[in-house]
Design an enzyme around this catalytic site. Structure first.
Site, short mmCIF file in Angstrom:
data_model
loop_
_atom_site.label_atom_id
_atom_site.label_comp_id
_atom_site.label_asym_id
_atom_site.label_seq_id
_atom_site.Cartn_x
_atom_site.Cartn_y
_atom_site.Cartn_z
N TYR A 269 -31.21 -9.69 28.02
CA TYR A 269 -30.63 -9.30 26.73
C TYR A 269 -30.95 -7.82 26.55
CZ TYR A 269 -29.23 -9.63 21.82
OH TYR A 269 -28.58 -9.46 20.62
N TYR A 361 -30.36 -18.37 18.60
CA TYR A 361 -30.66 -17.07 17.99
C TYR A 361 -31.96 -17.11 17.20
CZ TYR A 361 -25.85 -15.42 18.92
OH TYR A 361 -24.68 -15.03 19.50
#
Ligand SMILES: [Zn+2]
Ligand SMILES: [Zn+2]
Ligand SMILES: [Zn+2]
Ligand SMILES: [Zn+2]
Length: 399
Positions: A269, A361
């Site tokens: 990420y 998330y």
């Protein structure tokens, strides 16, 4: 002096051809000045039992489009695409229960032709974007782009990066790193031992440590070579992935095109690395979607946040799920500053070709699954985004 040209190559080529000018640097030479290649088909008609297609010529402006009889066309793929798009449009209209005006089979309804042209332009734009992504990425796996759902084109404000882009004043290389001198990093006391943890991987390159445990990989100071079993995340994504348009209203998503073994590294990420104060400020400005790109690096402190809203890699497009197939780990390689871990996503189970990739998330950062470890910022708690992940265990909201 150098002034960047804001006009696209296509437009420049069209202008050249219109004015009958040659210009080597934009690919228009005397040889190909009068070349005609079909870019896409725009329309269809029947005249005196002859079928004609309206052709957009590659590198030529729309004003030079011409009607060509079917037997002159040497572009079976474009022809098939035209017919598919026409079929899709009609079946969509049918679903909407609208009354389709009786087709006289001699001409196409203008709405259908408009849709087909839009679809052709979208296909070209997505192909260009796909080429650009693959030019920019520095890892093995290919990136594909697919939209069979709607007319959405490439995102207009997204820039592909391979690694963290630190904001001014943030340094990602501020520590002298330790390097090992093992002959075999799998069996010897290697970099993880030096950091007080165990080697994260087994012999099959699968992660074997529990979520929340940090990964310390071998680094540029280590004596071992690229085949060291402790170099996984640093090699980047190995799988071919596809950024695709979801049909359930979740915008873009990412699916794998190959089978991914359980506990395998899938992607990192990445985004801009900013201070948490800056993240707070941006959080106030962003809409619901923008906020979901903010990723707190809360492994040991909460000084920094990764913002993948404008700068990112494929992970930018990975959707949230309350029952995800990817899990987050903190990774240290050439930067041992515990405030600035790299974020790696590993598969939690076997993921088959064609399956969408998702992560939770809410479980960003420390891997603490118990509580609200992520959301320190009040800005993010104020707005709630409805979750559409569809999992049985869905919590209903993204934040
Ligand atoms: Zn070693
Ligand atoms: Zn090492
Ligand atoms: Zn090593
Ligand atoms: Zn959910």
């Amino acid at each position: 002096w150098c002034v960047p040209c804001l006009v696209s190559l296509d437009t420049l080529q069209e202008l050249c051809r219109k004015e009958k000018l040659t210009c080597k640097s934009i690919g228009i030479t005397k040889r190909n000045l009068n070349n005609y290649e079909v870019e896409y088909l725009c329309d269809y008609k029947v005249v005196k039992d002859m079928e004609y297609y309206l052709v957009k010529w590659k590198g030529w402006p729309n004003s030079t489009n011409t009607w060509e009889p079917l037997q002159n066309l040497k572009c079976p793929l474009l022809l098939q695409q035209f017919l598919n798009d026409k079929h899709n449009y009609l079946s969509q209209v049918k679903k909407g229960k609208a009354i389709i005006p009786k087709d006289n089979n001699k001409t196409l309804k203008p709405a259908i032709a408009r849709y087909i042209v839009k679809k052709a332009k979208q296909r070209i734009a997505l192909q260009k974007w796909q080429d650009e992504l693959n030019r920019r990425k520095n890892h093995k796996g290919m990136i594909f782009v697919e939209n069979t759902v709607d007319l959405e084109g490439p995102p207009t404000d997204f820039y592909y990066i391979n690694e963290y882009k630190p904001a001014p004043g943030i340094s990602l290389v501020n520590e002298v790193t330790f390097g090992c001198s093992c002959t075999d990093c799998f069996f010897e006391k290697c970099c993880p031992t030096e950091a007080g943890v165990v080697l994260a991987y087994n012999k099959n390159q699968q992660i074997k440590i529990p979520p929340g445990t940090p990964i310390y990989e071998c680094n540029s100071r280590c004596q071992c070579g690229p085949d060291c079993p402790n170099r996984i995340v640093q090699k980047g994504t190995q799988y071919s992935l596809c950024i695709f348009r979801t049909s359930n209203g979740c915008g873009w998503g990412v699916k794998t095109l190959v089978k991914i073994k359980r506990m395998s590294f899938v992607m990192e990420y990445v985004g801009e690395v900013i201070t948490s104060e800056e993240a707070e400020r941006r959080g106030q400005l962003y809409d619901n979607k923008g906020i979901t790109y903010l990723f707190d690096l809360d492994y040991e402190s909460d000084e920094f946040t990764v913002d993948a809203a404008r700068y990112g890699n494929v992970s930018h497009f990975v959707n949230h799920s309350c029952d995800p197939n990817l899990q987050v780990f903190n990774v240290f390689i050439d930067n041992l500053d515990t405030r600035l871990p790299r974020i790696a996503l590993f598969s939690t189970r076997t993921i088959y070709a064609g399956e969408e990739l998702t992560f939770d998330y809410q479980m960003k950062g420390s891997g603490d699954t118990s509580s609200d470890s992520v959301d320190h910022s009040p800005a993010r708690k104020r707005v709630r985004t409805v979750c559409r992940c569809g999992a049985v265990t869905c919590r209903g909201y993204l934040n």
